[in-house]
Design an enzyme around this catalytic site. Structure first.
Site, PDB file in Angstrom:
ATOM      1  N   LEU A 194       0.815  -1.318  -0.067  1.00  0.00           N
ATOM      2  CA  LEU A 194      -0.160   0.098  -0.023  1.00  0.00           C
ATOM      3  C   LEU A 194       0.814   1.294   0.081  1.00  0.00           C
ATOM      4  O   LEU A 194       1.238   1.643   1.085  1.00  0.00           O
ATOM      5  CB  LEU A 194      -0.853   0.034   0.966  1.00  0.00           C
TER       6      LEU A 194
ATOM      7  N   GLU B  41       1.533   4.428  -2.763  1.00  0.00           N
ATOM      8  CA  GLU B  41       1.267   5.117  -4.185  1.00  0.00           C
ATOM      9  C   GLU B  41       2.523   5.484  -4.688  1.00  0.00           C
ATOM     10  O   GLU B  41       2.923   5.127  -6.010  1.00  0.00           O
ATOM     11  CB  GLU B  41       0.266   6.222  -4.120  1.00  0.00           C
TER      12      GLU B  41
ATOM     13  N   GLN C 137      -5.793   3.705  -6.968  1.00  0.00           N
ATOM     14  CA  GLN C 137      -7.188   3.100  -6.745  1.00  0.00           C
ATOM     15  C   GLN C 137      -7.940   4.243  -6.814  1.00  0.00           C
ATOM     16  O   GLN C 137      -9.104   3.960  -7.406  1.00  0.00           O
ATOM     17  CB  GLN C 137      -7.197   2.691  -5.161  1.00  0.00           C
ATOM     18  N   PHE C 138      -7.673   5.387  -6.542  1.00  0.00           N
ATOM     19  CA  PHE C 138      -8.397   6.675  -6.568  1.00  0.00           C
ATOM     20  C   PHE C 138      -7.673   7.638  -6.894  1.00  0.00           C
ATOM     21  O   PHE C 138      -6.616   7.857  -6.103  1.00  0.00           O
ATOM     22  CB  PHE C 138      -9.403   7.118  -5.532  1.00  0.00           C
TER      23      PHE C 138
ATOM     24  N   ILE D 186      -3.342   9.986  -5.726  1.00  0.00           N
ATOM     25  CA  ILE D 186      -2.051   9.924  -6.409  1.00  0.00           C
ATOM     26  C   ILE D 186      -0.973  10.884  -5.951  1.00  0.00           C
ATOM     27  O   ILE D 186      -0.022  10.741  -6.173  1.00  0.00           O
ATOM     28  CB  ILE D 186      -2.491  10.609  -7.892  1.00  0.00           C
TER      29      ILE D 186
ATOM     30  N   HIS E 294     -12.284  10.726  -2.607  1.00  0.00           N
ATOM     31  CA  HIS E 294     -12.496   9.952  -3.694  1.00  0.00           C
ATOM     32  C   HIS E 294     -13.261  10.656  -4.704  1.00  0.00           C
ATOM     33  O   HIS E 294     -13.839   9.705  -5.577  1.00  0.00           O
ATOM     34  CB  HIS E 294     -13.283   8.585  -2.873  1.00  0.00           C
TER      35      HIS E 294
END
Lengths: 326, 366
Positions: free
Chosen positions: A58, A60, A82-83, A87, A129
Site C-alpha cells: 500500500l 502510491e 485506486q482513486f 495520487i 474519492h
C-alpha cells in the site's frame, strides 16, 4: 462487436495488450486477486499470474516509482492508483522522474508507462474519492493526459496509451464506469492520442468538455435544442494534453460562442487553457465572452452536497443562454 | 579494517495477558478496579453495537460506505484508555469506539460516513484530529504535534493509530524517523488487522513483525495481542508514560483481525477463506473479556445484559440524533476555505446561491 460498459472495455484493452506484449505488466493495490476495486483488472491475475499482475504494497509512490523503474528497464507498466485522490502520495515521482527522463537524458532513457486512476464525483464516496485535479498533470511538461468519456473511446485510447512512447496519465470517469454500454470492436482498436471528437454537430454555440461531464454536456446540447431551439456543437476533447486546438478553434470560428465544462476547480482549470487558446486563435470570431461551467474553487464537498457542486445540464444550459444572450 | 559483525540490540517483546478462554496471567494483570473494568467493557460493547447497526444502516442506504471495525474493539479501547484529556489523538478511520471514548459524539461518526463535514469537526474540549482517509497520511502529523509538545515543554502525549497497510507508506516511515530523531512524545499504534483491503499482511512487508520496524529508527517496538484489552492497556500505558517522561516514541503492533470487509464496498470472500475467519471468531475480544469479568466477579450475566441493553439504548439515541442532523447545508460550502471569504470566492458563492435559489423556486412550482 459487443456491447460493453467502460469497465469491460478497459478490461478488454488490458487483456489484449497483455496477450500481445509480454512487457506489459500491471501494478497497483488490489489489482490482482481482488481484480481491482472497480473490477477493471478482472481476470488478469488468473490469466497472467502474479508475476505480471502485481498486488503491490500500500504505497502510491512505490507503485508509481517502481513502474517508472520498470519502464526505464524496458517494460511497459500500467500502474493503477485506486482513486485519483491518492495520487498525490506519488506526486513527486511523477513530477521529478516520470515526466522528465526523456528530456533529462536527451532521449536516451524514456518512461513509456500508463498511470491509470478513476476520478470524479457522484458516487457518494468519502473524502478524496471524488475529485478532478487533472489540471496538475496538464501543467507538467512531458506528460500526456487522456480522459475518455465512453466505453469505445476508453478502450481505444488505453490501447494507444499503452503503445505510446511517453508517460500517459489516464483518468477514468468512475461515474461512467457502468453508466451505459457501447459497441466495442472485438479486434484491437487504437485511437490517436491528441484528437478531439465532435459528438454533436451544430452551428449556434460550442460546448467543450471531456470525461465525466460529457454526459451532462450532451444532455445540455439536447436541452438547448428542445427547449430553446439552439443548435449546439458538442466537443469531447478526450485528450487534454496534447490538446486538439484545431478542432475547438474551427468549431468556435463557426459558432462564435463557447462554454467549457469540467468538474475540476475553475481557477487554472483546463477550461482556462481552452479559453486562452480560443482567445489566441478565434478572437476575431467571438460574439460573446466564453463561459466556464466548472467545479467551484472549494474542496470537493462531502457527498451530502456533491450534487450541487457538480456541473449538471441545467447549469450548462444556463451558461450557454448567458453566452447566447450576451 | 576488518569485516566484522556489529552487535545491535534487536529484540521485540510480545505480550498477551488474557487468553482466548478468559484465563489471565495474574503476574501481568493490570490493577484495574471493577468500575474501570466495566467502563472498558461497556466501551467495547458500544463499539460492537455501533458497528453492527452501521452495517445494517449501510445496507439500507441510510449511511454511505464505511469501514467496519468488528473484531478490533479491544485494540481501540485498549490504546485509548491511558490517554488523558489534555493529550492528543490522531486516529485511524476504523476506530469509532476510540473516538467516542475521547468525546466525539456518536452521531458524528454516522454523519462522517454519511457525507457530512460536521462529522469531522472536532468537538469543543477535545484535542484530537478527525480521521484521515488517505492511508498512512496522518501519523506524521502526530509526529509534528509531538515535536510541538516537546518544544513547548508540556507533559502531553500524542497517540496515533493506523493499519498494517499504512506501514508501507513513505510518510509513515518518515513519521517514525522524525519522532525518533526529535524524541517526540508519540505513541504509534499499528492496528495490524492482517489485511489492506485484499492484501494479506505477509505481502505487505517481508518483515516478521511490524513492531520490529521501530528498531531501525532507534526505539522500541512491541507486539501485543490486540484482542486482549488488558495487554493493550498495559503496553499503551507503558508507552504513554515513557513518552510523558521525555523518553521518546514507541511503536506498538496490535495483532488483531478485521472480521468484516475493508469497507462495505468490497467482498472479502474474494481474498480470504471462511475457515480463516472462523478461526478468528474464536479469538473474539469481547467473549474472553466477559469470561474474565465473570471469573473475577466484576460482573455476572445479569449485569452484562444490563450493560448491553444500556448500550443499545445509547446507540439508538445517537442514531435518532443523527437522523435529525442529516440536513445538507449547501450554503456553508464556501465558508471554510479561508479565514475570510476572498472576493473571487465570494463571487462564486453568489453565483452558486443564485443557481440554488432558481432551482428551489422551480422545484416549488412543480
Amino acid at each position: 462487436m459487443a456491447e460493453l460498459t467502460m469497465v469491460k472495455a478497459l478490461n478488454l484493452a488490458l487483456h489484449q495488450n497483455m496477450e500481445a506484449d509480454p512487457r506489459v505488466i500491471i501494478c497497483g493495490q488490489d489489482v490482482g486477486r481482488d481484480e481491482g476495486v472497480f473490477r477493471v483488472t478482472e481476470g488478469l491475475y488468473n490469466r497472467f499470474g502474479e508475476s505480471r499482475v502485481l498486488d503491490s504494497p500500500l504505497a502510491e509512490a512505490g507503485i508509481i516509482a517502481t513502474s517508472i523503474g520498470m519502464a526505464l528497464y524496458g517494460l511497459r507498466p500500467i500502474a493503477e492508483i485506486q482513486f485519483s485522490g491518492f495520487i498525490y502520495q506519488g506526486f513527486h515521482q511523477i513530477e521529478q522522474h516520470m515526466a522528465r527522463f526523456r528530456n533529462r537524458t536527451r532521449g536516451r532513457l524514456t518512461v513509456p508507462m500508463v498511470l491509470r486512476a478513476p476520478y470524479g464525483g457522484g458516487i457518494r464516496a468519502v473524502e478524496h474519492h471524488s475529485e478532478s485535479k487533472e489540471a496538475y498533470w496538464v501543467h507538467t511538461p512531458g506528460l500526456k493526459v487522456v480522459i475518455p468519456s465512453g466505453p469505445r473511446a476508453a478502450r481505444a485510447l488505453l490501447h494507444a496509451a499503452i503503445s505510446d512512447p511517453d508517460p500517459v496519465i489516464f483518468y477514468e470517469p468512475k461515474i461512467l464506469y457502468r453508466a451505459f454500454r457501447e459497441e466495442v470492436p472485438d479486434e484491437p482498436e487504437s485511437w490517436e492520442i491528441g484528437k478531439a471528437r465532435i459528438v454533436r454537430p451544430g452551428n449556434d454555440i460550442t460546448l467543450i468538455s471531456y470525461g465525466s461531464t460529457m454526459r451532462v454536456t450532451q444532455e445540455a446540447g439536447d436541452d438547448l435544442a428542445d427547449l430553446h431551439n439552439i443548435d449546439a456543437e458538442v466537443i469531447d476533447l478526450m485528450t487534454i494534453k496534447p490538446m486538439d486546438t484545431d478542432t475547438i478553434v474551427q468549431s468556435v470560428r463557426k459558432t462564435g460562442r463557447a462554454v467549457v465544462i469540467h468538474e475540476g476547480h475553475r481557477t487554472c482549470g483546463v477550461g482556462a487553457e481552452i479559453i486562452a487558446r480560443l482567445n489566441e486563435q478565434a478572437f476575431d470570431y467571438l460574439e460573446a465572452p466564453i463561459r466556464r461551467v466548472t467545479g467551484y474553487d472549494i474542496h470537493f464537498p462531502y457527498f451530502s452536497c456533491e450534487q450541487v457542486y457538480l456541473p449538471d445540464a441545467e447549469r450548462i444550459v444556463r451558461g450557454a443562454m448567458d453566452t447566447l444572450n450576451y | 579494517m576488518p569485516r566484522r559483525k556489529l552487535k545491535l540490540q534487536h529484540e521485540v517483546e510480545e505480550l498477551s495477558i488474557l487468553d482466548v478462554d478468559g484465563q489471565v496471567d495474574t503476574a501481568l494483570e493490570p490493577a484495574l478496579n471493577h468500575d474501570e473494568l466495566l467502563r472498558i467493557y461497556r466501551a467495547m460493547v458500544l463499539t460492537r453495537e455501533l458497528d453492527d447497526r452501521m452495517l445494517k444502516m449501510q445496507r439500507q442506504g441510510r449511511i454511505g460506505t464505511f469501514a467496519p471495525c468488528r473484531g478490533q474493539e479491544a485494540t481501540q479501547i485498549g490504546y485509548i484508555y491511558p490517554m488523558q484529556k489534555e493529550d492528543w489523538v490522531v486516529p485511524s478511520y476504523r476506530a469509532p469506539g476510540a473516538q467516542i471514548w475521547r468525546g466525539w459524539h456518536l452521531e458524528q461518526i454516522l454523519l462522517f460516513w454519511n457525507g457530512y463535514e460536521e462529522g469531522a469537526r472536532t468537538p469543543e474540549g477535545v484535542n484530537d484530529l478527525p480521521v484521515a482517509i488517505p492511508v498512512g497520511s496522518h501519523p506524521i502529523l502526530a509526529a509534528g504535534i509531538g515535536m510541538g509538545m516537546k518544544l513547548q515543554g508540556t507533559k502531553q502525549v500524542v497517540l496515533t493509530a493506523f493499519g498494517d497497510g499504512s506501514t508501507s507508506e513513505g510518510d509513515v516511515l518518515e513519521a517514525f524517523n522524525f519522532a525518533g530523531v526529535y524524541q517526540a512524545p508519540v505513541v504509534f499504534v499499528c492496528e495490524n488487522n492482517q489485511y489492506a483491503i485484499s492484501l494479506p499482511r505477509a505481502k505487505q512487508t517481508r518483515a516478521e513483525t511490524i513492531a520490529q520496524k521501530a528498531l531501525a529508527f532507534g526505539y522500541d517496538g512491541i507486539k501485543v495481542d490486540g484482542n486482549d484489552v488488558l495487554a493493550m492497556i498495559v503496553v499503551t500505558t507503558e508507552a504513554v508514560n515513557k513518552a510523558r517522561r521525555g523518553d521518546g516514541p514507541t511503536l506498538i503492533e496490535a495483532f488483531t483481525y478485521r472480521m468484516q470487509m475493508h469497507t462495505t464496498a468490497d467482498d472479502p470472500k474474494k481474498y480470504r477463506s471462511d475457515e480463516e475467519v472462523k478461526e478468528w471468531e474464536k479469538k473474539c475480544p469481547l467473549l474472553r473479556f466477559e469470561k474474565y469479568l465473570i471469573n473475577k466477579k466484576a460482573a455476572d450475566e445479569k449485569l452484562l445484559q444490563e450493560i448491553h441493553q444500556d448500550v443499545i439504548d445509547e446507540v439508538q439515541a445517537g442514531l435518532e440524533r443523527f437522523e435529525k442532523c442529516c440536513v445538507p447545508q449547501p450554503d456553508k460550502l464556501f465558508d471554510y476555505t479561508y479565514a475570510q471569504l476572498t472576493p473571487e470566492l465570494q463571487a462564486q458563492k453568489e453565483e452558486f446561491l443564485a443557481i440554488l435559489a432558481q432551482r428551489d423556486s422551480r422545484n416549488r412550482k412543480h
